[in-house]
Write a protein that holds these residues in place. Structure first.
Motif, PDB file in Angstrom:
ATOM      1  N   LEU A   7     -51.887 -68.192  21.325  1.00  0.00           N
ATOM      2  CA  LEU A   7     -50.659 -68.457  20.641  1.00  0.00           C
ATOM      3  C   LEU A   7     -50.681 -70.035  20.434  1.00  0.00           C
ATOM      4  O   LEU A   7     -49.715 -70.345  19.715  1.00  0.00           O
ATOM      5  N   TYR A   8     -51.554 -70.800  20.955  1.00  0.00           N
ATOM      6  CA  TYR A   8     -51.198 -72.268  20.998  1.00  0.00           C
ATOM      7  C   TYR A   8     -52.137 -73.197  20.177  1.00  0.00           C
ATOM      8  O   TYR A   8     -52.925 -73.980  20.464  1.00  0.00           O
ATOM      9  N   ASP A   9     -51.921 -72.467  18.854  1.00  0.00           N
ATOM     10  CA  ASP A   9     -52.857 -73.641  17.624  1.00  0.00           C
ATOM     11  C   ASP A   9     -51.687 -74.527  17.311  1.00  0.00           C
ATOM     12  O   ASP A   9     -50.661 -74.802  18.258  1.00  0.00           O
TER      13      ASP A   9
ATOM     14  N   GLN B 107     -40.237 -76.111  20.506  1.00  0.00           N
ATOM     15  CA  GLN B 107     -38.769 -75.456  19.895  1.00  0.00           C
ATOM     16  C   GLN B 107     -38.141 -74.657  21.169  1.00  0.00           C
ATOM     17  O   GLN B 107     -37.095 -74.747  21.445  1.00  0.00           O
ATOM     18  N   ILE B 108     -39.100 -73.502  21.665  1.00  0.00           N
ATOM     19  CA  ILE B 108     -38.560 -72.708  22.642  1.00  0.00           C
ATOM     20  C   ILE B 108     -38.256 -73.450  23.870  1.00  0.00           C
ATOM     21  O   ILE B 108     -36.891 -73.114  24.334  1.00  0.00           O
ATOM     22  N   CYS B 109     -38.838 -74.407  24.256  1.00  0.00           N
ATOM     23  CA  CYS B 109     -38.250 -75.087  25.455  1.00  0.00           C
ATOM     24  C   CYS B 109     -36.905 -75.931  25.307  1.00  0.00           C
ATOM     25  O   CYS B 109     -36.289 -75.968  26.278  1.00  0.00           O
TER      26      CYS B 109
ATOM     27  N   SER C 133     -44.501 -73.047  34.975  1.00  0.00           N
ATOM     28  CA  SER C 133     -44.659 -71.554  35.360  1.00  0.00           C
ATOM     29  C   SER C 133     -45.718 -71.157  34.359  1.00  0.00           C
ATOM     30  O   SER C 133     -45.590 -69.826  34.176  1.00  0.00           O
ATOM     31  N   THR C 134     -46.720 -71.886  34.050  1.00  0.00           N
ATOM     32  CA  THR C 134     -47.965 -71.470  33.501  1.00  0.00           C
ATOM     33  C   THR C 134     -48.542 -70.675  34.513  1.00  0.00           C
ATOM     34  O   THR C 134     -49.296 -69.787  34.031  1.00  0.00           O
ATOM     35  N   ILE C 135     -48.486 -70.608  35.768  1.00  0.00           N
ATOM     36  CA  ILE C 135     -48.960 -69.829  36.595  1.00  0.00           C
ATOM     37  C   ILE C 135     -48.911 -68.250  36.255  1.00  0.00           C
ATOM     38  O   ILE C 135     -49.471 -67.160  36.416  1.00  0.00           O
ATOM     39  N   GLY C 136     -47.455 -68.083  35.781  1.00  0.00           N
ATOM     40  CA  GLY C 136     -46.897 -66.664  35.309  1.00  0.00           C
ATOM     41  C   GLY C 136     -47.719 -65.963  34.119  1.00  0.00           C
ATOM     42  O   GLY C 136     -47.677 -64.837  34.356  1.00  0.00           O
ATOM     43  N   ASN C 137     -48.354 -66.859  33.351  1.00  0.00           N
ATOM     44  CA  ASN C 137     -49.298 -66.296  32.345  1.00  0.00           C
ATOM     45  C   ASN C 137     -50.424 -65.628  32.875  1.00  0.00           C
ATOM     46  O   ASN C 137     -51.067 -65.122  31.972  1.00  0.00           O
ATOM     47  N   PHE C 138     -50.613 -65.823  34.178  1.00  0.00           N
ATOM     48  CA  PHE C 138     -52.049 -65.109  34.511  1.00  0.00           C
ATOM     49  C   PHE C 138     -51.707 -64.040  35.371  1.00  0.00           C
ATOM     50  O   PHE C 138     -50.594 -63.758  35.971  1.00  0.00           O
TER      51      PHE C 138
ATOM     52  N   ALA D 163     -34.342 -64.796  27.327  1.00  0.00           N
ATOM     53  CA  ALA D 163     -35.148 -66.108  27.232  1.00  0.00           C
ATOM     54  C   ALA D 163     -36.370 -65.887  26.292  1.00  0.00           C
ATOM     55  O   ALA D 163     -36.953 -66.605  25.699  1.00  0.00           O
ATOM     56  N   TYR D 164     -36.892 -64.308  26.273  1.00  0.00           N
ATOM     57  CA  TYR D 164     -37.877 -64.098  25.437  1.00  0.00           C
ATOM     58  C   TYR D 164     -37.735 -63.515  24.136  1.00  0.00           C
ATOM     59  O   TYR D 164     -38.715 -63.091  23.429  1.00  0.00           O
ATOM     60  N   HIS D 165     -36.436 -63.195  23.811  1.00  0.00           N
ATOM     61  CA  HIS D 165     -36.114 -62.520  22.523  1.00  0.00           C
ATOM     62  C   HIS D 165     -34.752 -63.493  22.149  1.00  0.00           C
ATOM     63  O   HIS D 165     -33.873 -62.826  21.883  1.00  0.00           O
TER      64      HIS D 165
ATOM     65  N   GLU E 242     -43.148 -58.780  29.186  1.00  0.00           N
ATOM     66  CA  GLU E 242     -44.205 -58.581  28.346  1.00  0.00           C
ATOM     67  C   GLU E 242     -43.944 -58.965  26.730  1.00  0.00           C
ATOM     68  O   GLU E 242     -42.723 -58.577  26.459  1.00  0.00           O
ATOM     69  N   MET E 243     -44.604 -59.556  26.191  1.00  0.00           N
ATOM     70  CA  MET E 243     -44.399 -59.614  24.788  1.00  0.00           C
ATOM     71  C   MET E 243     -45.378 -59.017  23.875  1.00  0.00           C
ATOM     72  O   MET E 243     -46.731 -58.932  24.191  1.00  0.00           O
ATOM     73  N   HIS E 244     -44.759 -58.091  22.831  1.00  0.00           N
ATOM     74  CA  HIS E 244     -45.728 -57.343  22.113  1.00  0.00           C
ATOM     75  C   HIS E 244     -45.616 -57.767  20.572  1.00  0.00           C
ATOM     76  O   HIS E 244     -44.329 -58.171  20.156  1.00  0.00           O
TER      77      HIS E 244
HETATM   78  C1  AVI Z   1     -46.240 -71.336  28.911  1.00  0.00           C
HETATM   79  N1  AVI Z   1     -45.290 -70.164  29.586  1.00  0.00           N
HETATM   80  C2  AVI Z   1     -45.170 -70.616  30.831  1.00  0.00           C
HETATM   81  C3  AVI Z   1     -44.448 -69.641  28.638  1.00  0.00           C
HETATM   82  C4  AVI Z   1     -43.694 -68.443  29.473  1.00  0.00           C
HETATM   83  O1  AVI Z   1     -42.450 -68.550  29.501  1.00  0.00           O
HETATM   84  O2  AVI Z   1     -44.444 -67.508  29.942  1.00  0.00           O
HETATM   85  C5  AVI Z   1     -44.895 -69.231  27.398  1.00  0.00           C
HETATM   86  C6  AVI Z   1     -43.751 -68.536  26.712  1.00  0.00           C
HETATM   87  N2  AVI Z   1     -43.711 -67.339  25.945  1.00  0.00           N
HETATM   88  C7  AVI Z   1     -42.806 -67.120  25.315  1.00  0.00           C
HETATM   89  N3  AVI Z   1     -42.014 -67.799  25.358  1.00  0.00           N
HETATM   90  C8  AVI Z   1     -42.370 -68.820  26.286  1.00  0.00           C
END
Ligand code: AVI
Length: 332
Positions: free
Chosen positions: A50-52, A61-63, A174-179, A217-219, A263-265
């Motif tokens: 996702l990170y190009d 921008q999400i942040c 919270s990068t650990i959450g993506n594992f 947060a994800y939608h 989950e993101m789809h």
């Molecule tokens: C990088 N990571 C912690 C983000 C997250 O919340 O899991 C990635 C993200 N995916 C969608 N929005 C943000």
């Protein structure tokens, strides 16, 4: 040692130098991962892709989004408790930050820590690290900054540490959450293997909460996360010469309460065939590509993860809503 299975971002900025396949050259890792993922029964793509460059910009921008409480809440906890956190880390510490990106979270922490020995930011992007080092030279000239360029998930050692220096690994965001839980345990064990008893880990983790808050947060209503998710298809089109029609897929993000993860789809809006690197990939209407997991922890499940990896939780700080935790643990 190779602990990477499906690794999440190795920094907020994925390696922009990966290129698409050329005729006659063996497929690169990206091509192999995409084909393996899209030909699996549940189609999937590793979230690290996702990170190009564009994806990293969209993630920034999400942040900033009101709906995406994670970044803001972590920053609030840091600013409310910085002296306390620094005290907990102790004196003469070498701070190591895997996937440091632009190092902006470590900067205020290092400024308040007592006589830090050194700062070792690890990232795959030399430009970002060198830029950060220049910033530190101006703002904290007495601090020894030793950037390490590379993928921290693949690294056996992160530097030539002087024996005796206490090390603290800093892993915010919270990068650990993506594992997955198993990958998270492997990663923390991998960190632990390079540390000694008494060394520390400062971790930022998103907590289980109301599913409405999580799903928003994800939608988000400004569709920035949708753009982030769909950018993966744009990247595959560009780098692998694929022909995904972005309008024929929709963004879906939902909280799975049993798995305690968002989950993101990307969901196909019709029956269709997509050409990817000489293959024709069939999609049924409603079929999805699973693009990311974002695991959420309780204080108990976090303590258990840390324990399994050889750490003991020493202290944690949360926000007033208990949405997020910054936790300090040590190797036992
Ligand atoms: C990088 N990571 C912690 C983000 C997250 O919340 O899991 C990635 C993200 N995916 C969608 N929005 C943000």
């Amino acid at each position: 040692m190779n602990i990477a299975l499906q690794t999440p971002p190795v920094s907020a900025k994925e390696n922009p130098s990966s290129v698409g396949p050329e005729e006659g050259t063996p497929p690169n890792e990206f091509t192999k991962d995409v084909i393996a993922g899209l030909t699996a029964p549940q189609k999937t793509l590793p979230c690290k892709y996702l990170y190009d460059e564009a994806g990293s910009r969209i993630f920034e921008q999400i942040c900033e989004l009101e709906d995406y409480y994670l970044t803001r809440t972590e920053a609030e906890i840091f600013s409310s408790h910085l002296p306390d956190i620094a005290k907990e880390l102790g004196t003469g510490v070498t701070l190591i930050e895997p996937g440091a990106g632009n190092c902006e979270k470590a900067e205020p922490l290092l400024a308040i820590m007592e006589s830090p020995e050194a700062y070792i930011p690890i990232d795959i992007s030399p430009e970002i690290l060198l830029g950060a080092r220049a910033r530190f030279e101006a703002s904290q000239p007495e601090l020894l900054v030793r950037p390490v360029i590379g993928d921290f998930t693949q690294m056996d050692r992160w530097g030539d540490e002087e024996p005796g220096n206490r090390q603290v690994v800093f892993f915010p965001g919270s990068t650990i959450g993506n594992f997955t839980h198993q990958q998270a345990q492997n990663l923390l064990q991998h960190f632990a293997a390079q540390m000694a008893p008494g060394d520390g880990l400062l971790l930022g983790v998103d907590l289980v909460k109301d599913s409405v808050v999580l799903e928003r947060a994800y939608h988000d209503d400004r569709h920035v996360t949708e753009a982030f998710n769909k950018n993966l298809l744009r990247r595959i089109n560009r780098e692998l010469g694929a022909d995904f029609d972005l309008d024929a897929f929709s963004h879906r993000a939902f909280y799975h309460p049993l798995r305690q993860r968002v989950e993101m789809h990307l969901v196909s809006l019709k029956d269709q065939q997509v050409r990817v690197a000489d293959l024709s990939i069939p999609f049924l209407e409603g079929e999805s590509i699973h693009t990311e997991n974002s695991h959420k922890y309780t204080l108990e499940s976090l303590a258990s993860l840390l324990n399994k990896a050889g750490f003991q939780q020493k202290h944690y700080w949360t926000d007033t809503n208990n949405h997020y935790v910054i936790c300090y643990a040590e190797i036992f």
